[in-house]
Design a protein around this motif. Structure first.
Motif, PDB file in Angstrom:
ATOM      1  N   GLU A  39       0.952  -1.500   0.159  1.00 34.81           N
ATOM      2  CA  GLU A  39       0.027  -0.127  -0.105  1.00 34.81           C
ATOM      3  C   GLU A  39       0.806   1.311   0.126  1.00 34.81           C
ATOM      4  N   ASN A  40       1.862   0.958   0.693  1.00 37.84           N
ATOM      5  CA  ASN A  40       3.149   2.455   1.178  1.00 37.84           C
ATOM      6  C   ASN A  40       3.812   2.423  -1.082  1.00 37.84           C
ATOM      7  N   TRP A  41       3.653   1.805  -1.197  1.00 39.71           N
ATOM      8  CA  TRP A  41       4.446   1.947  -3.160  1.00 39.71           C
ATOM      9  C   TRP A  41       3.472   2.706  -3.865  1.00 39.71           C
ATOM     10  N   TRP A  42       2.289   2.719  -3.049  1.00 37.09           N
ATOM     11  CA  TRP A  42       1.476   4.195  -4.472  1.00 37.09           C
ATOM     12  C   TRP A  42       1.439   5.386  -4.303  1.00 37.09           C
ATOM     13  N   LEU A  43       1.444   5.917  -2.967  1.00 35.34           N
ATOM     14  CA  LEU A  43       1.285   6.987  -1.895  1.00 35.34           C
ATOM     15  C   LEU A  43       2.688   7.113  -2.379  1.00 35.34           C
ATOM     16  N   PRO A  44       2.500   9.406  -2.214  1.00 37.66           N
ATOM     17  CA  PRO A  44       3.271  10.266  -1.998  1.00 37.66           C
ATOM     18  C   PRO A  44       4.333   9.692  -1.956  1.00 37.66           C
ATOM     19  N   GLY A  45       6.169   9.806  -2.922  1.00 36.32           N
ATOM     20  CA  GLY A  45       7.167   9.334  -2.712  1.00 36.32           C
ATOM     21  C   GLY A  45       7.595   8.016  -2.820  1.00 36.32           C
ATOM     22  N   GLY A  46       6.701   6.440  -2.452  1.00 35.96           N
ATOM     23  CA  GLY A  46       6.618   5.817  -2.988  1.00 35.96           C
ATOM     24  C   GLY A  46       7.228   5.332  -4.138  1.00 35.96           C
ATOM     25  N   ILE A  47       7.214   3.982  -4.596  1.00 37.45           N
ATOM     26  CA  ILE A  47       8.388   3.596  -5.355  1.00 37.45           C
ATOM     27  C   ILE A  47       8.163   3.641  -6.143  1.00 37.45           C
ATOM     28  N   PHE A  48       6.288   3.516  -6.234  1.00 41.99           N
ATOM     29  CA  PHE A  48       5.529   3.172  -7.768  1.00 41.99           C
ATOM     30  C   PHE A  48       4.935   4.635  -7.946  1.00 41.99           C
ATOM     31  N   SER A  49       4.627   5.551  -7.196  1.00 43.68           N
ATOM     32  CA  SER A  49       3.329   7.109  -6.935  1.00 43.68           C
ATOM     33  C   SER A  49       3.949   7.358  -7.920  1.00 43.68           C
ATOM     34  N   SER A  50       4.903   7.410  -9.152  1.00 44.04           N
ATOM     35  CA  SER A  50       4.717   8.163 -10.584  1.00 44.04           C
ATOM     36  C   SER A  50       4.304   7.788 -11.463  1.00 44.04           C
ATOM     37  N   ASP A  51       3.005   8.122 -11.996  1.00 38.34           N
ATOM     38  CA  ASP A  51       2.776   7.822 -13.085  1.00 38.34           C
ATOM     39  C   ASP A  51       3.781   7.496 -14.604  1.00 38.34           C
ATOM     40  N   ASN A  52       4.469   8.298 -14.490  1.00 36.75           N
ATOM     41  CA  ASN A  52       5.371   8.126 -15.828  1.00 36.75           C
ATOM     42  C   ASN A  52       5.654   6.923 -15.616  1.00 36.75           C
TER      43      ASN A  52
END
Length: 372
Positions: free
Chosen positions: A303-316
Motif C-alpha cells: 500500500e505504501n508503494w503508491w503513496l507520494p514518495g513511494g516507488i510506484f507513485s510516479s505515473d510516468n
C-alpha cells in the motif's frame, strides 16, 4: 544417448541425443558397486557432462589404486560441475555447504581434464560458508587448463584470478567465501578493485531462503561502488527493502536497466530506494518488474508503494512498465489491483524463482562482460 538421473535411480536414456551426462550425486554411484564400475569402464569416455557432489566416495583419490581415476575414466568431459550438499560443520556449529576439498586438493599431480570448457560451482542455496580452504585459482586451472567459462566463483577468489590475468574467463561471481580466513568485506573489496563490468546484480545474499541483511549493511559502500561500475551495463538487479539508514546509494542514472526484481517482505518501515526518488529518471529504460515472495502475507506493505514518495507513485514510471512477473501464484484480487495500477501490462507472468533455474549458480551473481 543421454544418461540422466531419474527418480528411482541414476540413469535414464534418450534416443534424441548422442551424449552422456553422469550425475554422481546419487548413492547408487558407489565405486564399490560392480555394475557402476562396469558402466564407467564402458561409457566413461562418452561422458560430456560430469556432476560431482560432496559424497564420501566422490573425490579425486590420491591412493595407489583409486576406484575411479577421473582423468582416465572421463577423459572427454566438457562440462564439469561441483555440486554442494546440505551438511553440518561441527567447528562453526552452523549448517554449511561443503564441497569435498579433496576433489581438487588431492587431485593427482600431472592430471587434468583437457576438454573441459565450462566449470561450475553450484552450492546448495542454504549456505553460510563454502569450505574450499586449500583450493586455489591456480589449482583449479591445473585441473581444467583449457577452460573457457567458469561460473559461480567465490568472490573471495577474485584476487587470485586477477593476479593470474584470468578474469576474462569468469562468467559469474557469487557472494560466498571459499575460506574461513577471508572476511566477506575483504571479498567485496576484491570484487570492486577488479573493476568487472556486469549485467546482473543480486544486491545481497541468501541465508536459509531469506536475505542476509547484515551482509548488505556491512558492504553498503561496496554495493554502491558495484552499481557505479555497472551503471552503463547493468540490465537487471534484485533488491530487498532496507531501513532508511542502510539504503544502498544508486547512481543518478542507470540507462541500461530494463528489469528490476523486488524482494518483498511483510515488515513495514523498510524502503527499496530513497523516499521520493524519481525512478523514471534513474531507470529511464526499465520495462519489467518482477516480484519475489509477493503473497497474501506480504501484500499489505505494498500500500505504501503508491503513496507520494513511494516507488510506484510516479505515473510516468508505471507507464514505462510493460511486463509484470511473479514467482508466486497471485491472488485474483492482488493480480487485478496490479493490472489496474500498471495500465500498460496485459497479464502478469508466472516465473520460476531464480534459485530453481538450471543455470543459477549463486546466492548473488554478477555476470562479467568486460575487464578494464
Amino acid at each position: 544417448m543421454v544418461i540422466h538421473r531419474s527418480r528411482n535411480g541414476v540413469f535414464t536414456k534418450s534416443k534424441t541425443l548422442k551424449f552422456i551426462m553422469l550425475d554422481l550425486r546419487n548413492p547408487v554411484c558407489s565405486y564399490k558397486n560392480v555394475d557402476f564400475r562396469a558402466f564407467v569402464t564402458r561409457f566413461g569416455s562418452m561422458v560430456y557432462r560430469l556432476n560431482l557432489a560432496d559424497h564420501p566416495l566422490v573425490g579425486f583419490c590420491d591412493t595407489e589404486e583409486p576406484p575411479v581415476n577421473f582423468c582416465k575414466d572421463f577423459p572427454n568431459v566438457e562440462d564439469l560441475r561441483f555440486i554442494g550438499q546440505y551438511t553440518t560443520d561441527s567447528e562453526v556449529m552452523l549448517y554449511s555447504n561443503h564441497f569435498d576439498v579433496n576433489t581438487v586438493r588431492n587431485f593427482r599431480k600431472n592430471s587434468s581434464l583437457l576438454h573441459v570448457q565450462k566449470l561450475y560451482f553450484q552450492p546448495f542455496q542454504r549456505s553460510y560458508v563454502i569450505n574450499y580452504n586449500s583450493v586455489t585459482a591456480s589449482r583449479l586451472l591445473e585441473l581444467v587448463p583449457n577452460v573457457k567459462e567458469i561460473y559461480g566463483v567465490p568472490f573471495t577468489m577474485i584476487k587470485e584470478f586477477q593476479l593470474l590475468k584470468k578474469l576474462h574467463i569468469l562468467r559469474s561471481v557469487a557472494f560466498y567465501r571459499h575460506s574461513h580466513v577471508l572476511k566477506e568485506t575483504r571479498g567485496m573489496q576484491m570484487l570492486v578493485q577488479a573493476k568487472l563490468k556486469f549485467h546482473t546484480l543480486f544486491i545481497g545474499k541468501k541465508c536459509q531462503d531469506q536475505m542476509d541483511l547484515q551482509f548488505i549493511q556491512k558492504n553498503k559502500k561496496a554495493f554502491g561502488a558495484l552499481l557505479e561500475l555497472g551503471k552503463d551495463t547493468i540490465e537487471h538487479f534484485v533488491i530487498r527493502p532496507l531501513k532508511p539508514k542502510a539504503l544502498i546509494v544508486f547512481p543518478n542514472e542507470m540507462p541500461a536497466v530494463k528489469h528490476i526484481t523486488l524482494w518483498v517482505i511483510s515488515d513495514g518501515g523498510y524502503q527499496y530506494f530513497e523516499h521520493g526518488k524519481d525512478l523514471s529518471k534513474t531507470f529511464p529504460n526499465v520495462d519489467t518488474i518482477s516480484f519475489h515472495n509477493l503473497t497474501a502475507l506480504t501484500w499489505p506493505v505494498s500500500e505504501n508503494w503508491w503513496l507520494p514518495g513511494g516507488i510506484f507513485s510516479s505515473d510516468n514510471f508505471r507507464h514505462k512498465i510493460k511486463f509484470l512477473k511473479s514467482d508466486e501464484i497471485l491472488d485474483r484480487m492482488v493480480a487485478w489491483k496490479l493490472r489496474n495500477k500498471f495500465r500498460s501490462v496485459k497479464e502478469i507472468e508466472f516465473e520460476t524463482a531464480d534459485c530453481y533455474r538450471d543455470d543459477y549458480f549463486a546466492d548473488g551473481i554478477l555476470f562479467s562482460l568486460k575487464v578494464l
